[in-house]
Scaffold this active site. Structure first.
Site, short mmCIF file in Angstrom:
data_model
loop_
_atom_site.label_atom_id
_atom_site.label_comp_id
_atom_site.label_asym_id
_atom_site.label_seq_id
_atom_site.Cartn_x
_atom_site.Cartn_y
_atom_site.Cartn_z
N CYS A 1 0.81 -1.22 0.00
CA CYS A 1 0.00 0.00 0.00
C CYS A 1 0.84 1.27 0.00
CB CYS A 1 -0.93 0.00 1.21
SG CYS A 1 -0.05 0.09 2.78
N ARG B 1 12.67 -3.74 6.67
CA ARG B 1 13.24 -3.45 5.36
C ARG B 1 14.78 -3.44 5.34
NH1 ARG B 1 11.00 -2.28 0.83
NH2 ARG B 1 12.68 -0.92 0.21
#
Lengths: 546, 460
Positions: A60, A94
């Site tokens: 998203c 990440r």
């Protein structure tokens, strides 16, 4: 360019990929599944809504804004305004590495901040709680900056994160507080969040600090997020050749560096998809040209260094670049030459990101491997077909919702670093100044290009092509490996890396060699399964005797 | 220092959560739904939710986690997500052919007020659900409770939407699994078999999230509770709900709908909780406990006695989910250890009450907190004020463990950096032995590391 390996008939593959879909879905997907021709560059449908239920790789807008662009800067307190999950899932996952200069320097990357919105906040509004949270963050940490990220419910209930940020910024005086309307439903993928992040960083950070830098050849590194230490390797090379890095956007970066970025004389762009807006806006406002480069791949790194030297047009720099390349390449060559016999002729598929599926093809080429199919998760047509296609892209309702900043030259700071004539001359020499030619030009004829690949399509492609390696992300990793095909994660690098620059290239060669030639792929069948489990008479019973 | 900004001074916070000891409802619903055979979980919200949940579950299990999403855009958020969900149902049945789609909501679809019951009914009325196939749903707003609540809601949804009472009792006991690993569910089934009690376990993620490598991706792995089994739970003699937060709501739903009586137990982690589980199951199934199980128990007690000197008084900080923390705390007390700080982000008075019961006489000074404000930042501050000998919790604990130089055992969800939790159980007596081995190894490794050369022991 024709590949020297046999491709299945791509138009038949295309049909097979869509035949199981309901008619409307098949019609839509067929526009995103394209047989490549590098000379003609056919149109690819990209950056459009995903079919509900199809099982997509996409995430998203919030992920693109907070997770990708803002996350890697270590001294911003990033508060996620919403229920707890959004902040939790983006917490350290990440792998943006960062290296504070001293033990006293701020580093909030290991922390996760959230307003942990509750039902009463959804019903009665969450702005009050948000302001309390900002105050508490300020009191606890006294950071230089606090950024606020809106999640889905925030936009729906009408919390004004920008007003709340402004109020608190003015109240503190010494802390830059700003917000992002990056609700997950905006746009059609992470890509919307990149754009929103670019706008916010440009508006609220860039240009706040005019301190001059006496260094030579001042550049910014755009679209490098220091996953697995990629930015560290590029920093090492820049230092060696004598380039002055003002700021990265945003791997291993600080607020101070980004605020000072507009004093650079060149922006080089790595991940075109996530940061090209910044390049354009800085060019318009400050007169800094941007240039597409690629530090993924040893040859590509050498090429990119030469381009940068060419841009500055300095003979000493050019000579130093050649020296560094000559110094770095022998180690790279020694490693690749040893590995090449084991990787040459093998095939790869890359379905990932908005730039990586292009850049990593360079490394596979260096490994003697062919990319038979590739596509992006959240890219736009220009990432496939090149920026020449930009005027032809129809802006749909989902893109219209993303703000386009109106940027004008800064009355004081605008200073074109190169004249139009100089830029034209550099382009003439093959430098991608303010330009990008996209993925398809580099891919072989008859290879397959698929945008926003679905799970179903990925399984079909693997069945048909039986690639030696598949590159995607964590959600695909174990699915593909269950099929007996190794999957290289190109978001997280399977917790390895760096893969940029000269050191990175050799890391990648070794990892791919290890993966495609790992004996485990030959151990999947048990000996009795191979022998037909006794059914074919392959095994005869016998007793163990003394 | 990785968490260099964590101060020792504890201050009440009202707006800011730092380093949460919980996540949101939908991921729990997704995990639970994977424990039904032939089921595809579906996230009714933005794409990011589904992507994040699949990623986190995949990192925890290192296994395929298949799930679909309604892919909300701004339009869907304004006009409602019905069209998206109907389209998704059609595409899913056409392409992925599941027996069941288990839809859960998200903060987005809850905020705009999408009614999953109404939409699934419409899907049925419009003929979008093929004959013999099912769509079930659970309301799982992210702004209420935690991931544990979402799990409980989806499991309750299974009970509520599948079970039927035929009027004819079956000689079987329902075991409703609280949030536990596939390895734990496998172990519950093994223990029941050893006791000789026929059970229906639901949900059951064994053989789903610990599937073997075969060279083929089984989109619907062979594990999971089947629809037939789920339907039959309405005719069972009774239910045992393992976990007052994550499993009891399903037992209540079953009792309401099919009048199946239930008993709520702790997840059988550690000696005492396992004792209660064995007693309850043998009673429910009217069987005597076989010697093999008594011997399993004896082995655990044997090691507890043999190694007691290394356990006594050791201070432990722990964080995670209530249904795990309750029996784990009790186990630590059985081991003569000293739980000093306990944090769970999941709200609810049940946890507080149970903890109070367990701790009040045996460890009255223990810090414990759950719900709003109970985050890992607070736990870390507590650890700075009163240091511990051992930290137990999910992978995020490694940052605190490194900064404070404390031995660390990974336990709970998510574990992103080690394997084992999905393969080796921590329930039952053998699970207790595994936990004990981990605790001892962590403590003894530390003693070895820190011992002066002349004090370095060969035999321990």
């Amino acid at each position: 360019m024709e590949a020297n390996i046999h491709f299945p008939d791509p138009s038949k593959v295309r049909e097979e990929l869509i035949q199981k879909y309901p008619t409307k879905v098949a019609k839509k997907r067929s526009k995103s599944i394209i047989v490549n021709d590098p000379d003609l560059i056919p149109e690819v449908q990209a950056n459009v809504r995903t079919v509900p239920g199809i099982i997509t790789q996409r995430g998203c807008s919030y992920a693109g804004c907070k997770g990708v662009v803002l996350g890697p800067t270590r001294d911003i307190v990033n508060i996620v305004h919403g229920p707890i999950g959004c902040s939790f899932y983006a917490w350290l996952t990440r792998r943006n590495q960062t290296r504070p200069e001293t033990l006293e320097d701020a580093n909030y990357i290991p922390y996760c901040f959230s307003t942990d919105m509750q039902e009463e906040n959804v019903v009665f509004g969450g702005e009050k709680k948000l302001k309390v949270a900002i105050q508490e963050a300020y009191d606890l940490f006294h950071p230089k900056s606090i950024a606020i990220f809106s999640t889905c419910p925030v936009g729906l209930i009408g919390d004004d994160v920008h007003a709340a940020s402004k109020e608190m910024r003015e109240k503190f005086g010494d802390c830059n507080v700003f917000g992002f309307s990056c609700e997950g439903y905006r746009g059609v993928s992470q890509s919307a969040g990149h754009h929103i992040a670019n706008n916010g960083v440009f508006k609220h950070m860039v240009g706040r600090n005019n301190t001059p830098n006496e260094g030579k050849f001042k550049i910014n590194l755009l679209g490098e997020y220091n996953i697995g230490g990629d930015a560290f390797e590029i920093e090492r090379i820049f230092e060696k050749v004598g380039l002055t890095l003002i700021s990265s956007f945003s791997g291993n970066s600080t607020v101070g560096q980004i605020e000072n970025a507009h004093i650079a004389d060149l922006n080089v762009i790595l991940c075109h998809r996530s940061i090209n807006y910044m390049g354009d806006m800085m060019e318009t406002k400050y007169g800094i040209p941007w240039m597409k480069v690629n530090f993924v791949g040893a040859d590509s790194s050498a090429k990119s260094l030469r381009k940068i030297a060419e841009y500055f047009g300095d003979e000493e720099l050019k000579a130093r670049v050649e020296e560094v390349i000559a110094e770095e390449m022998p180690r790279v060559k020694a490693i690749i030459e040893e590995i090449l016999p084991r990787t040459t002729g093998k095939t790869a598929m890359l379905f990932v990101g908005g730039s990586r599926a292009h850049h990593y093809q360079d490394l596979f080429t260096e490994l003697g491997m062919t990319t038979v199919a590739a596509g992006y998760e959240f890219a736009h047509r220009d990432d496939y077909e090149g920026r020449d296609v930009l005027p032809k892209i129809k802006v749909d309702a989902d893109s219209k919702n993303i703000e386009e900043l109106k940027v004008v030259p800064d009355p004081e700071l605008y200073n074109p670093r190169k004249t139009e004539a100089e830029l034209a001359e550099l382009k003439e020499k093959g430098l991608e100044i303010n330009g990008y030619s996209g993925m398809m030009k580099q891919m072989t004829k008859k290879s397959l290009v698929v945008d926003d690949l679905s799970h179903y399509e990925s399984e079909k492609l693997i069945e048909i092509y039986k690639p030696d390696i598949f590159c995607a992300g964590i959600k695909e990793k174990y699915v593909v490996q269950k099929m007996g095909v190794p999957l290289k994660q190109l978001h997280s690098y399977d917790y390895g890396g760096p893969y940029t620059g000269f050191v990175g290239a050799t890391n990648f060669y070794k990892d791919i060699d290890r993966m495609v030639n790992n004996p485990v792929w030959k151990l999947i069948k048990a000996p009795w399964e191979k022998a037909g489990n006794g059914k074919s008479g392959g095994i005869e019973a016998s007793y163990v005797t003394q | 220092m990785l968490l260099r900004h964590t101060s020792t001074e504890v201050k009440e916070r009202e707006g800011l959560t730092i380093n949460p000891a919980k996540t949101c409802q939908p991921i729990g619903a997704m995990y639970a739904a994977l424990g039904i055979h032939g089921c595809l979980p579906h996230s009714h919200g933005s794409q990011g939710c589904c992507s994040y949940h699949r990623s986190t579950l995949t990192r925890h299990y290192k296994e395929p986690v298949m799930a679909a999403t309604s892919s909300f855009t701004e339009g869907a958020s304004v006009f409602g997500g019905q069209a998206n969900l109907l389209a998704a149902i059609e595409t899913i049945f056409a392409v992925y052919d599941p027996d069941i789609i288990a839809v859960h909501s998200t903060c987005l679809s809850e905020t705009i007020g999408d009614d999953l019951q109404q939409i699934t009914r419409k899907a049925n009325d419009d003929g979008k659900i093929p004959e013999g196939k099912h769509v079930i749903f659970a309301s799982t707003p992210s702004f209420i409770g935690s991931h544990v609540t979402g799990y409980a809601n989806m499991v309750a949804g299974m009970a509520d939407q599948f079970t039927v009472s035929t009027g004819e009792k079956k000689n079987q006991i329902n075991i409703i699994a609280g949030w536990m690993e596939p390895s734990d569910m496998r172990e519950i089934k093994r223990i029941s078999q050893e006791l000789g009690v026929k059970i229906v376990l639901f949900p059951d993620t064994s053989d789903v999230l610990d599937a073997p490598m075969t060279g083929k991706h089984e989109f619907y792995p062979k594990g999971g509770t089947t629809v037939e089994e789920l339907k039959s739970t309405g005719d069972s003699l009774s239910s045992l709900a393992l976990g007052c937060i994550s499993a009891e709501p399903a037992a209540i739903a079953l009792e309401k709908k099919c009048k199946v009586p239930f008993e709520t137990l702790d997840i059988p982690i550690g000696l005492s909780a396992t004792d209660r589980f064995i007693m309850a199951l043998s009673k429910a199934g009217s069987v005597t406990v076989p010697d093999t199980i008594t011997a399993d128990r004896g082995r655990l007690v044997d090691v507890m006695a043999d190694m007691e000197q290394y356990l006594y008084g050791k201070k432990v900080a722990l964080f995670g989910d209530p249904d795990q923390l309750i029996p784990l705390t009790e186990f630590l007390l059985d081991l003569n250890m000293k739980p000093v700080h306990i944090v769970s982000g999941t709200p609810g008075q049940r946890f507080e009450k149970r903890m109070h019961q367990i701790l009040e006489t045996r460890a009255p000074g223990t810090n414990f907190k759950n719900g709003i404000g109970a985050d890992m930042f607070l736990l870390h501050q507590w650890m700075k004020n009163e240091p511990v000998d051992l930290l137990i919790g999910n992978t995020y604990g490694k940052y605190m463990a490194r900064d404070e130089d404390v031995p660390f055992i990974r336990f709970g969800f998510p574990i992103l950096d080690r394997i084992g939790h999905s393969y080796f159980p921590s329930v039952g007596y053998s699970g207790g032995l595994r936990l004990l081995e981990k605790i001892l190894t962590a403590i003894l490794d530390r003693q070895d590391r820190d011992a002066l050369e002349e004090k370095f022991e060969l035999v321990m």
